[in-house]
Design a protein around this motif. Structure first.
Motif, PDB file in Angstrom:
ATOM      1  N   GLN A  38      31.835  -5.908  29.269  1.00 48.21           N
ATOM      2  CA  GLN A  38      32.286  -4.786  30.089  1.00 48.21           C
ATOM      3  C   GLN A  38      32.206  -3.468  29.318  1.00 48.21           C
ATOM      4  N   ALA A  41      28.505  -2.706  29.148  1.00 46.62           N
ATOM      5  CA  ALA A  41      28.022  -2.335  30.479  1.00 46.62           C
ATOM      6  C   ALA A  41      28.590  -0.982  30.893  1.00 46.62           C
ATOM      7  N   GLY A  42      29.818  -0.702  30.464  1.00 43.52           N
ATOM      8  CA  GLY A  42      30.440   0.573  30.785  1.00 43.52           C
ATOM      9  C   GLY A  42      29.620   1.731  30.263  1.00 43.52           C
ATOM     10  N   GLU A  43      29.088   1.568  29.054  1.00 39.54           N
ATOM     11  CA  GLU A  43      28.278   2.633  28.472  1.00 39.54           C
ATOM     12  C   GLU A  43      27.017   2.864  29.290  1.00 39.54           C
ATOM     13  N   MET A  44      26.644   1.862  30.069  1.00 38.94           N
ATOM     14  CA  MET A  44      25.420   1.988  30.838  1.00 38.94           C
ATOM     15  C   MET A  44      25.652   2.834  32.089  1.00 38.94           C
ATOM     16  N   GLY A  45      26.897   3.089  32.417  1.00 39.05           N
ATOM     17  CA  GLY A  45      27.179   3.914  33.570  1.00 39.05           C
ATOM     18  C   GLY A  45      26.627   3.320  34.834  1.00 39.05           C
ATOM     19  N   GLY A  46      26.916   2.082  35.087  1.00 44.95           N
ATOM     20  CA  GLY A  46      26.472   1.458  36.331  1.00 44.95           C
ATOM     21  C   GLY A  46      25.342   0.476  36.108  1.00 44.95           C
ATOM     22  N   VAL A  52      24.323  -7.396  33.284  1.00 41.50           N
ATOM     23  CA  VAL A  52      25.573  -7.956  32.773  1.00 41.50           C
ATOM     24  C   VAL A  52      25.387  -9.445  32.456  1.00 41.50           C
ATOM     25  N   LYS A  58      22.858 -13.346  26.261  1.00 45.96           N
ATOM     26  CA  LYS A  58      22.371 -12.963  24.930  1.00 45.96           C
ATOM     27  C   LYS A  58      23.413 -13.270  23.857  1.00 45.96           C
ATOM     28  N   ASN A  88      25.084  -4.039  15.949  1.00 48.07           N
ATOM     29  CA  ASN A  88      23.728  -4.571  15.992  1.00 48.07           C
ATOM     30  C   ASN A  88      23.209  -4.987  14.622  1.00 48.07           C
TER      31      ASN A  88
ATOM     32  N   GLN B  49      20.326   3.630  23.509  1.00 47.38           N
ATOM     33  CA  GLN B  49      21.769   3.724  23.317  1.00 47.38           C
ATOM     34  C   GLN B  49      22.241   5.091  23.787  1.00 47.38           C
ATOM     35  N   SER B  50      23.254   5.102  24.652  1.00 45.58           N
ATOM     36  CA  SER B  50      23.782   6.384  25.087  1.00 45.58           C
ATOM     37  C   SER B  50      24.954   6.763  24.200  1.00 45.58           C
ATOM     38  N   PRO B 124      20.834   2.720  28.797  1.00 43.32           N
ATOM     39  CA  PRO B 124      21.981   2.454  29.669  1.00 43.32           C
ATOM     40  C   PRO B 124      21.930   3.213  31.002  1.00 43.32           C
ATOM     41  N   PHE B 125      21.382   4.418  31.009  1.00 43.29           N
ATOM     42  CA  PHE B 125      21.345   5.181  32.266  1.00 43.29           C
ATOM     43  C   PHE B 125      20.155   4.730  33.104  1.00 43.29           C
ATOM     44  N   GLN B 126      20.379   3.702  33.890  1.00 46.55           N
ATOM     45  CA  GLN B 126      19.268   3.084  34.614  1.00 46.55           C
ATOM     46  C   GLN B 126      18.646   3.997  35.684  1.00 46.55           C
ATOM     47  N   ASP B 176      12.989  -7.552  20.093  1.00 45.45           N
ATOM     48  CA  ASP B 176      13.976  -6.914  20.960  1.00 45.45           C
ATOM     49  C   ASP B 176      14.296  -5.537  20.390  1.00 45.45           C
ATOM     50  N   LYS B 178      16.549  -3.396  21.016  1.00 43.66           N
ATOM     51  CA  LYS B 178      17.940  -3.017  20.769  1.00 43.66           C
ATOM     52  C   LYS B 178      18.438  -3.483  19.409  1.00 43.66           C
ATOM     53  N   ARG B 432      26.647   7.714  40.455  1.00 42.95           N
ATOM     54  CA  ARG B 432      27.243   6.398  40.176  1.00 42.95           C
ATOM     55  C   ARG B 432      28.685   6.266  40.650  1.00 42.95           C
ATOM     56  N   ASN B 438      26.828   1.349  44.470  1.00 38.06           N
ATOM     57  CA  ASN B 438      27.282   1.200  43.080  1.00 38.06           C
ATOM     58  C   ASN B 438      28.730   0.707  43.002  1.00 38.06           C
ATOM     59  N   ARG B 440      30.506  -2.013  42.070  1.00 43.41           N
ATOM     60  CA  ARG B 440      30.127  -3.221  41.329  1.00 43.41           C
ATOM     61  C   ARG B 440      31.297  -3.686  40.508  1.00 43.41           C
ATOM     62  N   GLY B 442      33.532  -5.380  37.868  1.00 43.52           N
ATOM     63  CA  GLY B 442      33.276  -5.789  36.485  1.00 43.52           C
ATOM     64  C   GLY B 442      32.553  -4.734  35.665  1.00 43.52           C
ATOM     65  N   ILE B 443      32.195  -3.616  36.283  1.00 37.59           N
ATOM     66  CA  ILE B 443      31.493  -2.590  35.518  1.00 37.59           C
ATOM     67  C   ILE B 443      32.247  -1.278  35.589  1.00 37.59           C
ATOM     68  N   ILE B 444      32.701  -0.840  34.415  1.00 36.09           N
ATOM     69  CA  ILE B 444      33.475   0.390  34.370  1.00 36.09           C
ATOM     70  C   ILE B 444      32.537   1.580  34.581  1.00 36.09           C
ATOM     71  N   TRP B 445      33.068   2.660  35.110  1.00 33.64           N
ATOM     72  CA  TRP B 445      32.309   3.865  35.439  1.00 33.64           C
ATOM     73  C   TRP B 445      31.207   3.623  36.466  1.00 33.64           C
ATOM     74  N   SER B 446      31.379   2.558  37.244  1.00 30.80           N
ATOM     75  CA  SER B 446      30.591   2.441  38.473  1.00 30.80           C
ATOM     76  C   SER B 446      31.485   3.049  39.564  1.00 30.80           C
TER      77      SER B 446
END
Lengths: 326, 530
Positions: A38, A41-46, A52, A58, A88, B49-50, B124-126, B176, B178, B432, B438, B440, B442-446
């Motif tokens: 979470q 995923a939160g850093e992903m902003g949606g 997820v 992973k 990482n 990475q944001s 992260p910013f899809q 990978d 990341k 978002r 959006n 969703r 389980g996802i914060i800042w959605s």
């Protein structure tokens, strides 16, 4: 030979204890609310549900807790402490980078606390109702009662701002790096405030302990005999009393090691000392399970090792315990 | 002792300031700047990475196609020129020919294409590059970005903070990205190269001699010290151990830095981030599913008091979903000026009758731990404030961020304080929060408010692809009016981020991305005394 057997026994116990620590840490950390995925995923902003799920897969978080625990124990047994979600990087590398700084801080504070604390205790024991004795008592109680981060902030403002004579953060000057002896001096200068902060808490305990034990020992018959023989007071204290008086101190050093480590974590945060403190802080906030579990595990190893070493030292300085073991 | 010292420093400062114009020409290059940061970077690759911790170094290490000035205008960077096709379905970049990576390899269209696709797949910013279909490279210095639909946010997405150009020859190894070790030993084409990273302690950025803009960067070295305690940071800045303190948000810290004679404190440089601090409602939970109740709460809370008193005047008010610094922000929205009578009336209309104790309803309020002035203090204030209209609030503390995030992302809350960034374009950071798609779990800042309005969805979809700036602005204007009226969120203030700089520094980063943009123009007009 007895000592060797004794140590072997201790090591077997330690191994069992460490296994328990691993399992307990795992359970406690995974029971805490919040989920690393979470946070990521939160850093992903949606992020999408797929992302997820992929993250969970992973990091192996899609398995049951029991499966995760067994995998974890198996990996640790082969020396693999996992991969940090947040940094990482393999966790072991992270910890090995930070561990020396923490040990350095902890040991320097410990030595300062034992030496200064004992000296203060001994001095104040000689005249238990004197002004000095009362002064030491008040100061030690204050040092013990004050939260370590508060003492740290106070020293930081005092020696960093009001009377700016000491560096307030980091382990060395990184802008104008020094080499050789100048580097050692530079690090020592940076060490003063964090080490003093941590030592203050423990000085209190050691001075109280030394005072009480010294008063006790000084009233013993063999001291009276020594004095009656006309041996100078300084010799009485150093040669006759100190050795006996130190035994409880050694015990406490061993027991205190865990506290010392915990204190170091707080002090490191205040003074940006590059040890494991910040690592713990960051990994808690990110629920970086592998890093957190490894830090706790290594702390446990150190505390257990300290206890075993204390036990051995204890036997070496007090022949009666060796006799009792037979 | 202290006063003598500060008098002396002040006198020296004044003398230096008087002599500064003469000195500035003499000392325009060289020197070291020390930045203090509480944010430990995960790694240095901003493509995957944001966040501030990575963006600060990433924008120094990697160049990007465009950069932005203070007025939201795109400026050439790796792309010396660019054009958008009439139909809005492709953007062509013409790259400079003299840019090289820190390892000497030239920067070509292949690197740009690789980077765009990598960011699209991993950042992260899809929504940022979702419209990118493919990237063509007709020659080494031309890049054609093909879009599935017009995407006006694309130009902003080419900023250094969002689109670092990675070396394809290093990253295209099938690993990978990341967890690629190169993220900790990054090779970019930006003004500074990373020369040392002491984990958790500091990292050093040194001038890149072959940087493609002549005469830049002006500094020799930037050292970023990672300081964990904000108090130690402030003291270090006052002492001059640190020359730049970015992202100071604590109002007491800001006030203290403003008093330091050796520092300049500015709130410029945060327009693109657009950090908003707000009260969010769970619009699916009774009685907050009724817009009148949410509006009543907004009327009962006194934004003026919060901004002026609780934040000591350091923060600016915000009244809508788009941060006030954006050209797309609509000022003409309902501002919910403090009005207890109106609040009571709305609550009556919503059928919330006071019981024997005068309580109309009981609900919880959460807040993000760790930022007391912006979060906890306001939550506590709202508790006492809403009591006046018969709403009983229970402030629910969380032990740490993941605990709070767990509650809010799983919609297990009534109201919560929250801080959310705009990230330049609404498509990246605003949509978002409001799109029905959006919501969703389980996802914060959605869209954790679970706000859903088909008209809003439609407006956001149109605005995302509208290429005529005026029409786009009009669409967002309507969106803002509707959302503010629906009140899924009560907007309070902009997080009062400030940067503090040593007085001798010139060429400060005050563009819309501030310190998250290349510091190639920064220099010592008056070098610090050693």
């Amino acid at each position: 030979m007895n000592l060797v057997f004794h140590i072997m026994g201790k090591l077997v116990n330690a191994a069992a204890l460490l296994l328990a620590v691993l399992v307990l840490n795992f359970c406690l950390i995974h029971l805490a609310p919040g989920d690393p995925v979470q946070v990521i995923a939160g850093e992903m902003g949606g992020a999408s549900a797929d992302v997820v799920a992929a993250l969970r897969a992973k990091y192996g978080l899609d398995h049951t807790l029991t499966e995760q625990l067994l995998t974890y124990l198996k990996n640790v047994a082969s020396g693999d402490f996992g991969y940090s979600y947040y940094f990482n990087q393999p966790v072991l590398g992270l910890i090995l980078q930070r561990l020396p700084a923490t040990l350095y801080l902890a040991f320097s504070s410990l030595i300062a606390a034992v030496v200064v604390g004992t000296m203060l205790g001994v001095v104040s024991a000689r005249r238990p109702n004197g002004l000095l004795s009362h002064g030491v008592t008040v100061l030690s109680l204050a040092g013990y009662a004050a939260p370590v981060f508060w003492t740290g902030l106070l020293l930081l403002l005092l020696f960093g701002s009001a009377w700016p004579i000491l560096p307030v953060s980091g382990m060395a000057n990184v802008v104008d790096p020094k080499t050789g002896f100048a580097y050692v001096l530079d690090v020592l200068k940076h060490l003063v405030l964090p080490s003093l902060t941590l030592a203050l808490v423990f000085i209190a305990q050691y001075s109280r302990l030394a005072r009480v034990n010294m008063i006790d020992v000084l009233s013993a018959d063999y001291i009276r005999t020594a004095r009656a023989k006309g041996i100078p007071e300084s010799v009485v204290i150093v040669k006759h009393a100190l050795r006996n008086m130190l035994i409880p101190t050694v015990t406490v050093v061993g027991l205190q090691f865990g506290n010392l480590f915990a204190g170091a974590v707080l002090v490191e945060t205040v003074f940006s000392w590059p040890g494991m403190g910040r690592l713990v802080f960051d990994s808690i906030l990110r629920r970086d399970y592998p890093t957190l579990m490894a830090v706790l595990f290594f702390s446990a190893v150190i505390v257990i090792a300290a206890n075993i070493i204390t036990d051995i030292v204890y036997r070496l300085i007090d022949p009666r315990i060796r006799a009792g073991a037979r | 002792m202290l006063s003598k010292r500060s008098f002396f420093l002040g006198a020296v400062g004044a003398l230096i300031a008087l002599g500064a114009p003469g000195l500035s020409r003499a000392q325009s290059t060289g020197g070291t700047v020390v930045i203090g940061s509480t944010q430990v970077p995960r790694h240095f690759n901003g493509a995957v990475q944001s966040g501030i911790a990575t963006a600060l170094p990433s924008t120094q290490i990697f160049a990007s196609p465009l950069r932005y000035d203070e007025n939201w205008n795109p400026k050439p960077y790796l792309a010396e020129s660019w054009e958008t096709a009439k139909d809005g379905l492709s953007v062509t970049l013409h790259l400079v020919k003299n840019a090289v990576f820190h390892d000497g390899q030239p920067v070509t269209s292949a690197d740009v294409a690789f980077s765009i696709l990598t960011i699209k797949a991993n950042h992260p910013f899809q929504t940022m590059l979702a419209a990118v279909d493919k990237v063509e490279t007709p020659d080494p210095y031309t890049v054609v970005i093909k879009l599935s639909h017009p995407h006006p946010a694309l130009l902003l997405a080419m900023s250094p903070a969002l689109m670092p150009i990675l070396p394809k020859h290093i990253y295209d190894d099938g690993k990978d990205i990341k967890s690629n070790p190169a993220n900790l030993k990054p090779i970019g084409s930006g003004p500074f190269k990373l020369t040392e990273y002491k984990q958790g302690e500091y990292y050093t950025l040194e001038k890149f001699d072959k940087f493609f803009i002549k005469g830049r960067p002006k500094l020799d070295k930037i050292v970023v010290r990672l300081i964990s305690d904000p108090n130690a940071m402030i003291v270090s800045a006052e002492r001059g151990d640190i020359n730049i303190v970015p992202f100071v948000a604590g109002v007491r810290d800001i006030a203290r830095l403003q008093k330091a004679p050796n520092l300049t404190v500015t709130d410029k440089g945060f327009a693109a981030i657009g950090p908003l601090n707000w009260l969010a409602f769970n619009t699916k939970k009774k009685p907050l599913d009724d817009a009148r109740v949410r509006q009543a709460i907004a009327y009962a809370a006194n934004r003026d008091f919060i901004v002026k008193k609780l934040m000591g005047g350091q923060a600016t008010a915000s009244t809508g979903p788009i941060a006030p610094g954006s050209p797309l922000a609509e000022k003409n929205v309902e501002t919910y000026k403090y009005d207890v009578a109106k609040a009571n009336k709305l609550l009556d209309e919503a059928g919330l009758k006071p019981d024997g104790d005068g309580v109309r309803a009981t609900m919880t309020i959460d807040y993000i731990p760790g930022a007391d002035e912006q979060q906890r203090n306001i939550a506590e204030y709202l508790r006492s404030q809403l009591k006046k209209v018969g709403l009983k609030l229970e402030v629910r503390a969380a032990s740490d961020f993941p605990t709070w995030a767990q509650r809010v992302s799983n919609h297990d809350f009534d109201m919560t304080m929250d801080t959310v960034f705009n990230w330049g374009d609404p498509v990246i950071g605003v949509d978002r929060t409001y799109l029905t798609s959006n919501i969703r779990k389980g996802i914060i800042w959605s869209n954790t408010q679970q706000y859903s309005n088909p008209k809003v969805d439609e407006l956001l979809a149109k605005a995302a692809t509208e290429t005529v700036p005026e029409k786009r602005k009009a669409l967002y204007s309507e969106f803002q009016k509707i959302v503010v009226a629906d009140a899924p969120i009560y907007y309070i203030n902009q997080t009062p981020y400030h940067n503090a700089f040593s007085k001798g520094l010139a060429g400060l980063p005050t563009s819309i991305w501030g310190i998250m943009s290349p510091l190639d123009e920064l220099y010592w007009a008056t070098p610090p005394k050693q």
